[in-house]
Design an enzyme around this catalytic site. Structure first.
Site, mmCIF file in Angstrom:
data_model
loop_
_atom_site.group_PDB
_atom_site.id
_atom_site.type_symbol
_atom_site.label_atom_id
_atom_site.label_comp_id
_atom_site.label_asym_id
_atom_site.label_seq_id
_atom_site.Cartn_x
_atom_site.Cartn_y
_atom_site.Cartn_z
ATOM 1 N N SER A 1 6.525 -8.298 -22.057
ATOM 2 C CA SER A 1 7.032 -8.390 -20.690
ATOM 3 C C SER A 1 6.196 -7.593 -19.688
ATOM 4 C CB SER A 1 8.486 -7.925 -20.709
ATOM 5 O OG SER A 1 9.051 -8.021 -19.451
ATOM 6 N N ASP B 1 7.504 -11.014 -13.359
ATOM 7 C CA ASP B 1 6.989 -10.015 -14.305
ATOM 8 C C ASP B 1 6.093 -10.699 -15.342
ATOM 9 O OD1 ASP B 1 8.850 -11.214 -15.969
ATOM 10 O OD2 ASP B 1 9.455 -9.336 -16.921
ATOM 11 N N ASP C 1 6.226 -11.782 -18.351
ATOM 12 C CA ASP C 1 6.621 -12.962 -19.137
ATOM 13 C C ASP C 1 7.537 -13.886 -18.328
ATOM 14 O OD1 ASP C 1 8.739 -11.186 -19.258
ATOM 15 O OD2 ASP C 1 9.307 -11.716 -21.302
ATOM 16 N N ASP D 1 10.435 -13.596 -16.789
ATOM 17 C CA ASP D 1 11.899 -13.669 -16.825
ATOM 18 C C ASP D 1 12.532 -12.780 -15.760
ATOM 19 O OD1 ASP D 1 11.452 -11.238 -18.039
ATOM 20 O OD2 ASP D 1 12.622 -11.665 -19.850
ATOM 21 N N ASN E 1 16.728 -5.183 -11.444
ATOM 22 C CA ASN E 1 15.293 -5.423 -11.578
ATOM 23 C C ASN E 1 14.907 -6.907 -11.524
ATOM 24 O OD1 ASN E 1 15.833 -6.514 -14.157
ATOM 25 N ND2 ASN E 1 15.625 -4.504 -15.110
HETATM 26 C C1 LIG Z 1 16.708 0.717 -15.502
HETATM 27 C C2 LIG Z 1 16.016 -0.488 -16.017
HETATM 28 O O1 LIG Z 1 15.382 -1.221 -15.246
HETATM 29 N N1 LIG Z 1 16.126 -0.722 -17.330
HETATM 30 C C3 LIG Z 1 15.480 -1.884 -17.985
HETATM 31 C C4 LIG Z 1 14.785 -1.449 -19.255
HETATM 32 O O2 LIG Z 1 15.757 -0.933 -20.164
HETATM 33 P P1 LIG Z 1 15.966 0.614 -20.523
HETATM 34 O O3 LIG Z 1 16.944 0.595 -21.660
HETATM 35 O O4 LIG Z 1 16.519 1.250 -19.274
HETATM 36 O O5 LIG Z 1 14.632 1.188 -20.876
HETATM 37 O O6 LIG Z 1 14.174 -2.594 -19.853
HETATM 38 C C5 LIG Z 1 15.121 -3.599 -20.260
HETATM 39 C C6 LIG Z 1 14.364 -4.701 -20.962
HETATM 40 O O7 LIG Z 1 13.454 -5.331 -20.121
HETATM 41 C C7 LIG Z 1 15.905 -4.110 -19.048
HETATM 42 O O8 LIG Z 1 16.873 -5.018 -19.475
HETATM 43 C C8 LIG Z 1 16.544 -2.920 -18.328
HETATM 44 O O9 LIG Z 1 17.164 -3.331 -17.147
HETATM 45 MG MG LIG Z 2 10.265 -9.711 -18.763
#
Ligand SMILES: CC(=O)N[C@H]1[C@@H](OP(=O)(O)O)O[C@H](CO)[C@@H](O)[C@@H]1O
Ligand SMILES: [Mg+2]
Length: 559
Positions: free
Chosen positions: A67, A282, A284, A286, A389
């Site tokens: 990603s 981004d 990939d 999504d 995001n």
């Molecule tokens: C705050 C933030 O943006 N967290 C992201 C990030 O996860 P974290 O568990 O916070 O590292 O990566 C994930 C996968 O892409 C996405 O689902 C999520 O929203």
């Molecule tokens: Mg992605």
């Protein structure tokens, strides 16, 4: 498993020894690490995907991507028969086989798991796995490892779809399991024809915004930019310019994650773009965010994030439902009772949640990670979910779509061309356009564009739906991030004991202050999120809570 099957598996596993001293975990979005560490993991996930296919009697997807991570990383995730993420029940098995030290222990884990899950080779159709990868240079070798993993299960078939976006692969898995054609051209065809249908249903005289007609898209130098460049030729009524199509370094100073987190324009955008409607995908494809460049502000942008995309979608869907409901009163059955809900995480800007609630919508919070949001959204007739995001989509339940199709047929015969018939037609087209398997930047982008045209809104008008509360996100490195345990959709830290009380005392110092901490699922850090009425206050609240985290869990605390 008979002897022949066992020896095939042992032989292939011996070619993919796991890296020493590395512990991998399936995490928020599959396995991710430096690509050089991943061959054995991807091989083993190939085995898992084939077993999942045997278990479900359906086609399974395997996507190789990291990603928005840097280009030297890669990753692997599995798509279930519905096109959604791998069932969470299988994640512990994924962790166990990824970390098995040698072929024998791997075989033992697999044999036990097959027994517990009642998976056998006899009397079942062969396993089939659809493979895809993003544009990373490491993708080709990893794809080969995945193929070998899949085919080490006797009779299993690996079908390579080549370089695709993550949502394309998930879409294809879903399509094939519903008896439809699963190819890139059928994907493009479905998206472009439902887009055209929505464009044809715009109110008379509605035109393209106050902005320039053109949409400029940052492709993150990844697969999404490449695909959009190809796909845009099939779209009428929309002028798209794609930048960062793959000549530059993937995700470096480009892409939706960078734009959303840094709140600056990506590489290749500058003062000449002031006033243009811009979007960023981004690595990939999504995730999707929109932005516009602000004049003379050091590449600063006006960010239109996932929460605003969610709000725009909710606004439009609600409007179509109310057109359908006009003068109908409450019906016991059918779509008039449509249960429309939205799903967010604690990272959603508080102003967006207030806005959605003021619209009379049911808002549910889940933990971070689209697998949680998707699951919740599927409980509604129409469930819209988005992470701030930019990852999200709209899910329509089968029952709701059945009722809507029947109503649409009736409306066509009694009042073709009426407002109600058009509203029903629009909702049906949205369900075709927006990816039902996962969040999809390309289909999301088309829906945003057609809604803006329908409303006659510029990006600025859209951004005015509500004003974001100033926020700040920080990361804190700690000794052991698993020491933080959260509850209530990650809004409360129940461990370490006492930390939540200390956070509450900080929050109380700021009007409309909100703050929470949680361990990241993709990085070795604790994330701190804070919101308040001014940027200074949000910054100060985040900084003081980051300090608390450091005091409780930082490297100094362990000494
Ligand atoms: C705050 C933030 O943006 N967290 C992201 C990030 O996860 P974290 O568990 O916070 O590292 O990566 C994930 C996968 O892409 C996405 O689902 C999520 O929203
Ligand atoms: Mg992605």
């Amino acid at each position: 498993m008979n002897e022949k099957q066992q020896s095939l598996l042992l032989e292939s596993a011996a070619r993919f020894p796991p890296p020493k001293g590395v512990k991998l975990s399936y995490g928020t979005a599959g396995f991710r690490a430096d690509a050089s560490l991943l061959e054995s993991t991807v091989f083993r996930v190939g085995i898992l995907a084939a077993l999942r296919s045997l278990k479900t009697g359906s086609l399974i997807g395997l996507m190789i991507t990291a990603s928005h991570n840097q280009v030297s990383d890669n990753g692997v995730k599995v798509a279930d028969p519905s096109g959604g993420m791998l069932t969470q029940d299988w994640e512990p098995f994924a962790d166990a086989i990824a970390n098995a030290p040698d072929p024998r222990s791997l075989l033992q884990l697999i044999t036990e798991f097959m027994k517990n899950e009642d998976i056998s080779f006899e009397g079942r159709q062969p396993a089939e796995v659809l493979l895809g990868r993003d544009t990373r240079p490491s993708g080709e070798a990893l794809l080969e490892a995945a193929k070998q993993g899949i085919t080490s299960i006797v009779g299993a078939i690996a079908t390579d779809m080549g370089v695709v976006t993550t949502p394309q692969l998930h879409w294809m898995v879903r399509a094939r399991n519903r008896g439809m054609e699963a190819s890139e051209s059928s994907y493009f065809h479905q998206l472009s024809s439902s887009f055209r249908c929505l464009m044809d249903l715009k109110p008379e005289g509605s035109r393209n915004h106050g902005d320039d007609d053109k949409l400029v898209v940052d492709g993150a130098d990844g697969v999404g930019g490449e695909k959009l460049q190809q796909f845009k030729k099939m779209l009428t009524g929309l002028c798209i310019e794609v930048r960062n199509q793959g000549d530059g370094m993937l995700n470096e100073g480009v892409g939706a994650d960078y734009v959303q987190k840094e709140k600056v324009a990506p590489r290749g955008f500058g003062p000449a773009d002031v006033g243009l409607r811009c979007a960023s995908l981004d690595g990939d494809a999504d995730r999707l965010v929109y932005f516009s460049v602000i004049l003379n502000k050091n590449n600063k942008i006006e960010l239109v994030d996932g929460d605003k995309i969610l709000s725009l979608f909710a606004f439009f869907i609600k409007e179509q439902l109310s057109i359908l409901n006009e003068g109908e009163g409450k019906k016991e059955n059918g779509f008039y009772q449509a249960h429309l809900g939205v799903v967010q995480t604690a990272y959603a800007n508080g102003a967006s949640t207030d806005y959605l609630k003021e619209m009379g919508l049911e808002v549910v919070l889940t933990p971070t990670g689209v697998k949680y949001l998707h699951e919740k959204a599927a409980e509604f007739d129409i469930g819209i979910y988005f992470e701030a995001n930019g990852h999200g989509t709209i899910l329509f339940s089968e029952a709701f779509l059945c009722g809507l199709e029947a109503t649409h047929k009736t409306l066509l015969s009694i009042s073709e061309g009426s407002a109600k018939q058009k509203a029903a037609s629009r909702l049906l087209a949205v369900s075709q356009l927006i990816n039902q398997a996962v969040g999809d930047a390309l289909s999301g982008l088309l829906l945003v564009e057609v809604i803006l045209q329908y409303m006659g809104w510029s990006i600025h008008r859209w951004n005015e739906l509500y004003h974001d509360l100033p926020s700040r996100q920080l990361k804190v490195k700690v000794v052991d991030r698993t020491a933080v345990v959260t509850a209530n959709a990650e809004t409360v830290a129940v461990q370490p004991i006492g930390i939540q009380e200390a956070i509450n005392a900080e929050i109380a110092k700021y009007p409309r202050g909100r703050c929470f901490i949680r361990p990241s699922g993709t990085e070795d850090v604790i994330r701190v999120y804070a919101e308040a009425t001014t940027q200074d206050a949000a910054d100060a609240l985040a900084a003081s809570v980051a300090k608390l985290v450091d005091q409780h869990l930082g490297f100094g605390s362990a000494a």
